[in-house]
Design a protein around this motif. Structure first.
Motif, PDB file in Angstrom:
ATOM      1  N   UNK A 363     -25.312   3.974  -5.287  1.00  0.00           N
ATOM      2  CA  UNK A 363     -26.641   3.979  -4.664  1.00  0.00           C
ATOM      3  C   UNK A 363     -26.908   5.359  -4.092  1.00  0.00           C
ATOM      4  N   UNK A 364     -27.988   5.973  -4.536  1.00  0.00           N
ATOM      5  CA  UNK A 364     -28.402   7.277  -4.024  1.00  0.00           C
ATOM      6  C   UNK A 364     -29.313   7.036  -2.820  1.00  0.00           C
ATOM      7  N   UNK A 365     -28.723   7.069  -1.605  1.00  0.00           N
ATOM      8  CA  UNK A 365     -29.488   6.733  -0.404  1.00  0.00           C
ATOM      9  C   UNK A 365     -30.523   7.790  -0.080  1.00  0.00           C
ATOM     10  N   UNK A 366     -30.138   9.045  -0.171  1.00  0.00           N
ATOM     11  CA  UNK A 366     -31.082  10.135   0.005  1.00  0.00           C
ATOM     12  C   UNK A 366     -30.531  11.349  -0.721  1.00  0.00           C
ATOM     13  N   UNK A 367     -31.266  12.406  -0.749  1.00  0.00           N
ATOM     14  CA  UNK A 367     -30.905  13.561  -1.560  1.00  0.00           C
ATOM     15  C   UNK A 367     -29.493  14.043  -1.231  1.00  0.00           C
ATOM     16  N   UNK A 368     -28.665  14.029  -2.278  1.00  0.00           N
ATOM     17  CA  UNK A 368     -27.304  14.546  -2.148  1.00  0.00           C
ATOM     18  C   UNK A 368     -26.297  13.569  -1.599  1.00  0.00           C
ATOM     19  N   UNK A 369     -26.703  12.348  -1.224  1.00  0.00           N
ATOM     20  CA  UNK A 369     -25.774  11.391  -0.623  1.00  0.00           C
ATOM     21  C   UNK A 369     -25.694  10.139  -1.487  1.00  0.00           C
ATOM     22  N   UNK A 370     -24.473   9.816  -1.901  1.00  0.00           N
ATOM     23  CA  UNK A 370     -24.240   8.725  -2.839  1.00  0.00           C
ATOM     24  C   UNK A 370     -23.136   7.836  -2.311  1.00  0.00           C
ATOM     25  N   UNK A 371     -23.373   6.525  -2.367  1.00  0.00           N
ATOM     26  CA  UNK A 371     -22.344   5.539  -2.035  1.00  0.00           C
ATOM     27  C   UNK A 371     -21.977   4.815  -3.315  1.00  0.00           C
ATOM     28  N   UNK A 372     -20.671   4.719  -3.550  1.00  0.00           N
ATOM     29  CA  UNK A 372     -20.209   4.154  -4.811  1.00  0.00           C
ATOM     30  C   UNK A 372     -19.142   3.100  -4.526  1.00  0.00           C
ATOM     31  N   UNK A 373     -19.213   1.987  -5.235  1.00  0.00           N
ATOM     32  CA  UNK A 373     -18.197   0.948  -5.134  1.00  0.00           C
ATOM     33  C   UNK A 373     -17.731   0.531  -6.517  1.00  0.00           C
ATOM     34  N   UNK A 374     -16.418   0.326  -6.668  1.00  0.00           N
ATOM     35  CA  UNK A 374     -15.878  -0.047  -7.970  1.00  0.00           C
ATOM     36  C   UNK A 374     -14.821  -1.128  -7.796  1.00  0.00           C
ATOM     37  N   UNK A 375     -14.924  -2.155  -8.647  1.00  0.00           N
ATOM     38  CA  UNK A 375     -13.902  -3.189  -8.703  1.00  0.00           C
ATOM     39  C   UNK A 375     -13.261  -3.130 -10.079  1.00  0.00           C
ATOM     40  N   UNK A 376     -11.931  -3.111 -10.111  1.00  0.00           N
ATOM     41  CA  UNK A 376     -11.210  -3.036 -11.374  1.00  0.00           C
ATOM     42  C   UNK A 376     -10.208  -4.164 -11.510  1.00  0.00           C
ATOM     43  N   UNK A 377     -10.058  -4.645 -12.733  1.00  0.00           N
ATOM     44  CA  UNK A 377      -9.135  -5.737 -13.018  1.00  0.00           C
ATOM     45  C   UNK A 377      -8.393  -5.436 -14.313  1.00  0.00           C
ATOM     46  N   UNK A 378      -7.078  -5.550 -14.266  1.00  0.00           N
ATOM     47  CA  UNK A 378      -6.241  -5.454 -15.458  1.00  0.00           C
ATOM     48  C   UNK A 378      -5.390  -6.713 -15.500  1.00  0.00           C
ATOM     49  N   UNK A 379      -5.468  -7.417 -16.610  1.00  0.00           N
ATOM     50  CA  UNK A 379      -4.752  -8.693 -16.718  1.00  0.00           C
ATOM     51  C   UNK A 379      -4.098  -8.759 -18.086  1.00  0.00           C
ATOM     52  N   UNK A 380      -2.818  -9.096 -18.111  1.00  0.00           N
ATOM     53  CA  UNK A 380      -2.141  -9.208 -19.397  1.00  0.00           C
ATOM     54  C   UNK A 380      -1.382 -10.528 -19.476  1.00  0.00           C
ATOM     55  N   UNK A 381      -1.264 -11.017 -20.696  1.00  0.00           N
ATOM     56  CA  UNK A 381      -0.520 -12.237 -20.988  1.00  0.00           C
ATOM     57  C   UNK A 381       0.285 -11.963 -22.250  1.00  0.00           C
ATOM     58  N   UNK A 382       1.590 -11.773 -22.094  1.00  0.00           N
ATOM     59  CA  UNK A 382       2.426 -11.372 -23.210  1.00  0.00           C
ATOM     60  C   UNK A 382       3.496 -12.434 -23.469  1.00  0.00           C
ATOM     61  N   UNK A 383       3.969 -12.429 -24.695  1.00  0.00           N
ATOM     62  CA  UNK A 383       4.958 -13.428 -25.105  1.00  0.00           C
ATOM     63  C   UNK A 383       5.923 -12.788 -26.102  1.00  0.00           C
ATOM     64  N   UNK A 384       7.187 -13.141 -25.984  1.00  0.00           N
ATOM     65  CA  UNK A 384       8.198 -12.645 -26.914  1.00  0.00           C
ATOM     66  C   UNK A 384       9.029 -13.822 -27.417  1.00  0.00           C
ATOM     67  N   UNK A 385       9.160 -13.913 -28.747  1.00  0.00           N
ATOM     68  CA  UNK A 385      10.050 -14.880 -29.376  1.00  0.00           C
ATOM     69  C   UNK A 385      11.178 -14.116 -30.053  1.00  0.00           C
ATOM     70  N   UNK A 386      12.386 -14.301 -29.571  1.00  0.00           N
ATOM     71  CA  UNK A 386      13.560 -13.681 -30.167  1.00  0.00           C
ATOM     72  C   UNK A 386      14.348 -14.773 -30.884  1.00  0.00           C
ATOM     73  N   UNK A 387      14.244 -14.765 -32.208  1.00  0.00           N
ATOM     74  CA  UNK A 387      14.882 -15.791 -33.036  1.00  0.00           C
ATOM     75  C   UNK A 387      16.082 -15.170 -33.744  1.00  0.00           C
ATOM     76  N   UNK A 388      17.292 -15.568 -33.306  1.00  0.00           N
ATOM     77  CA  UNK A 388      18.525 -15.021 -33.857  1.00  0.00           C
ATOM     78  C   UNK A 388      19.110 -16.022 -34.851  1.00  0.00           C
ATOM     79  N   UNK A 389      19.082 -15.630 -36.139  1.00  0.00           N
ATOM     80  CA  UNK A 389      19.512 -16.534 -37.201  1.00  0.00           C
ATOM     81  C   UNK A 389      20.981 -16.302 -37.573  1.00  0.00           C
ATOM     82  N   UNK A 390      21.538 -17.287 -38.208  1.00  0.00           N
ATOM     83  CA  UNK A 390      22.912 -17.205 -38.700  1.00  0.00           C
ATOM     84  C   UNK A 390      22.924 -16.587 -40.101  1.00  0.00           C
ATOM     85  N   UNK A 391      23.826 -15.636 -40.311  1.00  0.00           N
ATOM     86  CA  UNK A 391      24.039 -15.054 -41.638  1.00  0.00           C
ATOM     87  C   UNK A 391      25.424 -15.452 -42.107  1.00  0.00           C
TER      88      UNK A 391
END
Length: 936
Positions: A363-391
């Motif tokens: 928001x530019x309240x007046x000349x040269x003066x700015x108010x800024x707000x930021x919300x950030x979100x980082x979200x991860x959902x990971x999965x690992x399948x380790x399948x060890x077979x017989x040789x």
């Protein structure tokens, strides 16, 4: 703005067709810095920035490899070519700690991102903040430098649809050459005889291998050729739309990257989808609202054995066939069949969905003066399948089972979830008074929180060997989990003052509180100050015809590093298996971590002196910096009396590391009629040394931490040469040789062995007094040279990159023969010492003896290199012709990455990964053809 000035003579003409060309020099005048931008001319800190054209159209799969060599002071090492997992380690102005040395990554204002999973086509610019003046505003996390990544935004105008695509193939940059079975058998016999043992193979058996008459037990297998494919395809597709109006713009993109692997069995491959939507709008002429949403869906598959098959290809004897004459996997004994392992040992399947988003209102309240707000979100959902077979391995003669690996089969399923949230609020003031005094001020607050939650479960004896799901496991049903949380609160600010754009000053601060430390010591103030003098604004230089711009910069400040385990200041209890009680395995608890409530962050002091110059109407630009960075209060586990009796020594703040060096960057840009070109060169030098170990004794081993020496330096013997028969006294009665030079007592030294230097002159060599620091894996010099030129529709771009004064070390099977049963001979071992080959490059072969292979100057490799990192040739259709295809731009190109390398490094391995035992996925060359199409 951002375009070249053009002049047209009017004369009698009244109609003109004007096409604006971008002025690269003008576009670089604005540099992205912490929480904002600054004019490059007014910058007093050490900041390097590259724009999207430095990485566009290169077949890079991650930004860390794309950054290599582009900016002085930025070093990338340890990269491999593994699909989906090929990022390198980034270091800014050296390694400042033996803890976490990674720089802070900030993506579109949100800290803590992963740059290696971003779509390179979405990047607008990358800024690297290297000194305290530029990065101390990030406080407790800025000690290792800061990398700011800005993604592309929409531009006002008609919608533009862009499609960029390439298809390529990958091949290894280097692979070792294994010897065939007859040579292996002959050299093994020689190595055994050299140590007084009987040879293993008879002349008849060697002849069988040479003739190939017994393919089950005397095969002649080249395992390197069998494990690696000739090439692996790679493809990339990117589609983007951007446009908008004066008060609204948008940028939408989708990217697809697919990589197949170089290893047989098709277990090494990856796929990544990137989606980004960026919207900007202005409301009521004074409120700017923007949203930036990214979604990444990625997957990579590897072998359940990891890089085991690649290492086993170095350690298995060539007599073993890939498959025996009955069709089963070949097996004689010892190392597992690497092709069998790569194909049938199972899979390591990792998948992840990652969402990033931030919403910002200004928001530019007046000349040269700015108010800024930021919300950030980082979200991860990971999965690992380790399948060890017989040789199973069966006898080709009887069909009986003779060997088995991976029994019983097993599956492990892991789930990783994490959420990062941040809120940043800033107030900004920017005014010029009396056309003389320019003041900008920034004051902000931030709150950050990270929560990670992991869960793991495993079972054995799956009812199916082809389908891997945890529900199919019948025995050993186990589970485990972990949770981690941390938070950070901060107040920060910056004040800039400029007098007539000639005298410049900046101060900034950050007051941080980190939950990783106890309440009494969790808050700290970090600050920096810098000044600049644009001396070309002085009257005596203003009208000169040579120097267009000149500025001197100086800065000093402090930063921190809180990258340690959560709750390291607390005493922590953890579960442990105890003895069975009533045939039941019971779980107990014990103290697993001893806390230290005085523990606090590592602190870094940074000083920088720099100069920026521009000549010949800004066509030639240069930048030079000298810096001294000192990291103190490094987190160490210091030994304490054994009566303490704890599970491990607690962390303490002790120790110091210094990085001192210089940087230089030069660029030239010019146009000559229809020919335009640009050249950019950068080089940096960093001297790393440990200055304090907190009063403890040096860590002595093959790698040391010793005051006055580089961190983790190589510590070994000094080898003079290979000993000859003339260096010994020969006794004919018992056919023995007595060395006439100092040697390590107990070593059965003979002609053909290495002579080590007696450093302390006591008449013998030992591993306590006669070793010293002999090299370092940290490069002293890093450099890059980038050029581009265009003539009419043709363009050529090339990029050279390299490092200097750096050492590497290859150990075990990667370099040596017969020091163990799994160390196979290579072609280089044919040039070993024998009485008839006394000027050999390799000592005599000795079976299961490694005294010649101790770490010494003889085995330290020169890992310096110069590499043609990328070369690209393209052609853009003339506008009149491309418009027939409804295209604003139509460009086709061919490109090659890592095309050739000049290096004295050991032939079979890549110098970008200088320390190895051979168990890694090789670096790759990539050859591509591509298209760039813009529709409007």
């Amino acid at each position: 703005m951002g375009f070249k000035t053009q002049e047209k003579l009017v004369g009698s003409e009244t109609d003109f067709l004007i096409t604006l060309d971008e002025d690269a020099q003008a576009l670089e005048e604005v540099v992205v810095v912490g929480y904002g931008t600054q004019k490059k001319a007014n910058l007093t800190g050490a900041v390097s920035q590259v724009s999207s054209d430095a990485i566009e159209d290169r077949p890079i799969t991650n930004l860390s490899s794309g950054l290599q060599g582009l900016m002085p002071g930025v070093t990338v090492t340890g990269a491999s070519g593994a699909p989906g997992n090929n990022g390198g380690d980034i270091r800014i102005r050296g390694i400042g700690t033996w803890g976490n040395s990674n720089p802070l990554i900030v993506i579109d204002g949100i800290p803590g991102g992963n740059l290696n999973i971003l779509n390179p086509q979405d990047i607008e610019s990358i800024s690297v903040l290297k000194d305290a003046a530029s990065s101390s505003i990030y406080g407790v996390r800025g000690a290792n430098g800061v990398i700011l990544i800005t993604t592309k935004s929409g531009t006002a105008g008609k919608p533009t649809l862009s499609y960029n695509s390439y298809y390529g193939v990958q091949t290894p940059t280097a692979l070792p050459d294994r010897l065939g079975s007859p040579e292996y058998m002959e050299l093994l016999n020689e190595a055994q005889v050299n140590v007084g043992r009987n040879p293993t193979y008879t002349a008849d058996e060697i002849q069988i291998a040479r003739e190939g008459t017994d393919l089950n037990y005397y095969a002649n297998t080249n395992w390197i050729e069998e494990v690696y494919k000739d090439y692996a395809p790679q493809q990339n597709h990117n589609l983007s739309v951007n446009g908008g109006q004066e008060d609204f713009n948008y940028y939408l993109s989708y990217g697809l990257l697919k990589e197949e692997g170089l290893v047989v069995g098709n277990n090494y491959e990856s796929q990544r989808h990137n989606v980004r939507a960026k919207l900007n709008t202005t409301v009521l002429d004074r409120i700017d609202i923007s949203s930036n949403i990214g979604y990444i869906d990625r997957n990579y598959i590897g072998s359940a054995a990891g890089t085991g098959p690649l290492y086993q290809a170095l350690t298995i004897i060539p007599l073993v066939p890939v498959r025996n004459t009955e069709g089963g996997w070949g097996y004689i004994g010892g190392s597992s069949n690497p092709v069998a392992v790569a194909t049938d040992s199972g899979t390591n399947d990792f998948s992840s969905e990652e969402f990033t988003g931030n919403v910002q209102a200004a928001i530019n309240l007046f000349k040269g003066f700015l108010i800024r707000g930021r919300y950030g979100l980082v979200k991860y959902n990971s999965r690992r399948n380790l399948f060890e077979r017989t040789i199973n391995y069966y006898s080709p003669d009887t069909g009986d089972l003779v060997w088995q690996t991976g029994y019983p089969n097993k599956i492990t399923t892991s789930s990783y979830k994490g959420t990062y949230q941040t809120f940043v609020g800033t107030a900004e003031y920017d005014r010029t008074f009396a056309d003389t005094h320019h003041i900008t001020a920034l004051l902000g607050i931030s709150q950050e929180e990270t929560v990670n939650d992991d869960l793991e479960a495993s079972r054995t004896n799956l009812s199916s060997s082809s389908v891997g799901h945890i529900n199919l496991g019948t025995e050993n049903q186990l589970n485990d989990g972990s949770n981690a949380q941390n938070a950070l609160q901060s107040v920060f600010g910056r004040l800039n003052y400029g007098y007539k754009d000639k005298y410049l000053a900046e101060i900034n601060f950050r007051y941080d509180g980190s939950s990783r430390f106890a309440e009494d010591v969790r808050w700290e103030l970090f600050s920096a100050a810098s000044i600049g003098w644009v001396f070309t604004e002085e009257g005596f230089l203003r009208d000169n015809n040579l120097l267009d711009f000149g500025k001197i910069r100086a800065s000093y400040g402090t930063q921190g590093n809180d990258q340690i385990a959560n709750w390291a200041y607390m005493d922590i209890l953890g579960p442990v298996n105890t003895m069975p009680i009533g045939d039941q395995l019971t779980i107990g608890y014990r103290q697993t971590v001893v806390g230290n409530q005085l523990l606090t962050w590592e602190s870094a002091e940074k000083a920088n002196l720099g100069i920026d110059l521009a000549f010949f109407n800004n066509r030639l630009t240069t930048t030079a910096d000298y810096f001294v960075n000192t990291t103190e209060n490094i987190l160490l586990r210091l030994p304490i009396p054994d009566v303490f009796g704890g599970p491990d020594y607690p962390y303490q703040n002790a120790g110091s590391v210094e990085n001192r060096g210089w940087e230089f960057q030069m660029g030239w840009r010019d146009d000559i009629n229809d020919f335009s070109y640009s050249l950019d060169f950068n080089i940096s030098d960093v001297k790393n040394k440990v200055t304090d170990l907190g009063g403890t004794e040096p860590t002595i081993g093959d790698r040391v931490r010793m005051e006055g020496e580089p961190l983790d330096a190589f510590y070994g013997l000094v080898a003079d040469r290979i000993a000859q028969e003339s260096d010994f006294t020969y006794n004919a009665e018992d056919d023995s040789y007595t060395p006439n030079f100092p040697y390590i007592q107990g070593d059965p030294v003979q002609p053909g062995d290495l002579i080590y230097r007696d450093l302390n002159g006591d008449g013998e060599v030992d591993l306590v007094n006669d070793r010293k620091v002999i090299g370092s894996h940290i490069p002293r010099y890093t450099y890059g040279f980038r050029g581009s030129m265009a003539y009419k529709g043709f363009d050529l771009n090339f990029f050279l990159q390299g490092v200097g004064e750096v050492n590497g070390l290859l150990t075990g099977s990667a370099r040596h023969a017969f020091i163990s049963e799994s160390a196979m001979p290579q072609e280089i071992h044919l040039d070993r010492w024998t009485p008839g080959n006394t000027d050999a490059t390799y000592p005599r072969l000795t079976y299961q003896q490694s005294y010649n292979q101790r770490l010494s100057t003889y085995w330290l490799e020169d890992a310096s290199y110069l590499r043609l990192k990328n070369v690209q040739i393209g052609y853009t259709l003339p506008t009149g012709l491309s418009e027939k295809f409804k295209a604003e731009r139509f460009r086709a190109y061919v490109s090659a990455e890592n095309l050739f390398t000049v290096s004295d490094y050991f032939y079979g391995y890549d110098p970008e990964s200088p320390v190895s035992s051979g168990s890694f996925y090789p670096q790759v060359k990539t050859f591509t053809v591509g298209l760039n199409i813009n529709l409007k």
